[in-house]
Write an enzyme that holds these catalytic residues in place. Structure first.
Site, PDB file in Angstrom:
ATOM      1  N   LYS A 279       0.907  -1.280   0.153  1.00  0.00           N
ATOM      2  CA  LYS A 279       0.463  -0.177  -0.298  1.00  0.00           C
ATOM      3  C   LYS A 279       0.955   1.275  -0.485  1.00  0.00           C
ATOM      4  CE  LYS A 279      -3.268   2.639   2.490  1.00  0.00           C
ATOM      5  NZ  LYS A 279      -3.746   3.101   3.848  1.00  0.00           N
TER       6      LYS A 279
ATOM      7  N   GLY B 119      -8.477   9.760   9.592  1.00  0.00           N
ATOM      8  CA  GLY B 119      -8.178  10.096  10.376  1.00  0.00           C
ATOM      9  C   GLY B 119     -10.080  10.668  10.662  1.00  0.00           C
TER      10      GLY B 119
ATOM     11  N   ALA C 200      -9.658   5.762   3.684  1.00  0.00           N
ATOM     12  CA  ALA C 200      -9.604   7.293   4.434  1.00  0.00           C
ATOM     13  C   ALA C 200     -10.714   7.941   4.218  1.00  0.00           C
ATOM     14  CB  ALA C 200      -7.993   7.938   3.922  1.00  0.00           C
ATOM     15  N   GLY C 201     -10.605   8.409   5.569  1.00  0.00           N
ATOM     16  CA  GLY C 201     -11.953   9.630   5.993  1.00  0.00           C
ATOM     17  C   GLY C 201     -13.526   8.765   6.353  1.00  0.00           C
TER      18      GLY C 201
ATOM     19  N   ASN D  86      -9.346   1.929   9.831  1.00  0.00           N
ATOM     20  CA  ASN D  86      -8.368   1.324  10.970  1.00  0.00           C
ATOM     21  C   ASN D  86      -9.440   2.799  11.908  1.00  0.00           C
ATOM     22  OD1 ASN D  86      -5.560   1.964  11.791  1.00  0.00           O
ATOM     23  ND2 ASN D  86      -7.368   1.362  12.607  1.00  0.00           N
ATOM     24  N   THR D  87      -9.235   3.819  11.900  1.00  0.00           N
ATOM     25  CA  THR D  87      -9.472   4.691  13.094  1.00  0.00           C
ATOM     26  C   THR D  87     -11.499   3.959  13.338  1.00  0.00           C
ATOM     27  OG1 THR D  87      -7.828   6.372  12.237  1.00  0.00           O
ATOM     28  CG2 THR D  87      -9.737   7.214  14.227  1.00  0.00           C
TER      29      THR D  87
END
Length: 259
Positions: free
Chosen positions: A95, A156, A183-184, A205-206
Site C-alpha cells: 500500500k 482519520g 481514508a475518511g 482503521n480509526t
C-alpha cells in the site's frame, strides 16, 4: 473482489493500529470478516514483546498482509520502505503512501505516481493511496496499477464521502480497475454509501479501533458493506426532482357530496 489476480470474499480491509489492546484488535478483526489487514513496517520492526504478540495474532487469523509505507514523504523513502516490507513480509503487495502535507495528510500525487512506476517495474503489486482526482488515478493505471485507492476524506477525519461526484466519475471512467475507498470513513453509513457508488471495497482503521466498542463497530461495518454492495448490484433508484406517488391513483373512485 480481485486484487492482482487474487480473489477475496470480504470487501472490507482493516488497519491494525490504534486498538486499545491486541486482544481487542483480534476480536475486531474476527468480527469484521476481513481477509486483508494493513501493517506498517515501522510498527512491525519495533519488535519486542508487543511486536511478537501482534505478529502471532496476525498469523493465527490467517489473513493476508498488506504492508504500507505510512509516514513516507519522498519517493526514495517510500521505495526503500516498500523494499524492506517485501523482504520482511514476503509479499509483492504494497500500500503506497507518499504524504505531501502534514496537516491534511494529503498524498503528494506527483511523487506517488513516480514511486508507483518504480515499484511496478520492480515487480511490486501496488495499492496507491491517492486523492479522488481522475487524472492522477488514470496516470497510476497507465503506470500499471490494477488497484487504486482514492480517499473519501482526509485520514482519520471521519467526514465520510466529501466529493461524491468525483468518486462516481472515477468509477464510471475506470470500470475495469479495482477501486477501494481509503481514508475518511467514519460511520457504517459512509461505507455503505461508497459501496452504493459501485466501489469494490473500503479500507478503514480509526472508525473501528477508536470506537467505544471496536468489536461491535467492526461487525456493523461488515454489514454496511454487504448492504451497500447488494444495493448497487440490485440497481438503486435514481433521485428525482419531483414527487412521484408510490400508490397509483388511476381507477381510484372519488366521492362527491350531493349538491
Amino acid at each position: 473482489m480481485n486484487l492482482y489476480g487474487q480473489e477475496v470474499a470480504s470487501r472490507l480491509l482493516i488497519g491494525t493500529a490504534l486498538y486499545p489492546s491486541p486482544a481487542v484488535m483480534e476480536q475486531a478483526l474476527q468480527a469484521s470478516g476481513a481477509e486483508i489487514v494493513t501493517v506498517s513496517l515501522r510498527r512491525e520492526s519495533a519488535g519486542g514483546r508487543a511486536g511478537d504478540a501482534f505478529w502471532r495474532i496476525i498469523q493465527s487469523l490467517g489473513v493476508k498482509i498488506l504492508p504500507n509505507t505510512a509516514g513516507c514523504r519522498t519517493v526514495k523513502e517510500a521505495v526503500t520502505t516498500a523494499e524492506l516490507a517485501r523482504e520482511l513480509f514476503g509479499t509483492p503487495w504494497i500500500k503506497l503512501e507518499v504524504i505531501g502535507d502534514d496537516e491534511t495528510l494529503q498524498p503528494d500525487v506527483v511523487a506517488l505516481v513516480e514511486a508507483a512506476g518504480i515499484l511496478l517495474r520492480d515487480g511490486f503489486e501496488v495499492f496507491p493511496y491517492t486523492t479522488e482526482d481522475l487524472t492522477v488515478a488514470q496516470r497510476l493505471v497507465d503506470a500499471g496499477c490494477r488497484v487504486v485507492m482514492p480517499w473519501a476524506a482526509p485520514i482519520g477525519s471521519g467526514q465520510g464521502v466529501t466529493n461524491k461526484a468525483a468518486l462516481r466519475t472515477l468509477r464510471a471512467r475506470l470500470p475495469d480497475v479495482t477501486l477501494i475507498v481509503d481514508a475518511g470513513i467514519g460511520a457504517p453509513s459512509h461505507a455503505a454509501e461508497a459501496m452504493e457508488l459501485g466501489y469494490d471495497g473500503v479500507l478503514l482503521n480509526t472508525a473501528i479501533a477508536k470506537a467505544d466498542d471496536p468489536v461491535g463497530m467492526a461487525r456493523a461495518f461488515a454489514l454496511a458493506l454487504e448492504a451497500g454492495r447488494a444495493g448497487f448490484e440490485a440497481g438503486l433508484m435514481p433521485p428525482r426532482d419531483f414527487a412521484t406517488p408510490s400508490t397509483p391513483v388511476v381507477g381510484t373512485p372519488f366521492w362527491h357530496a350531493a349538491g
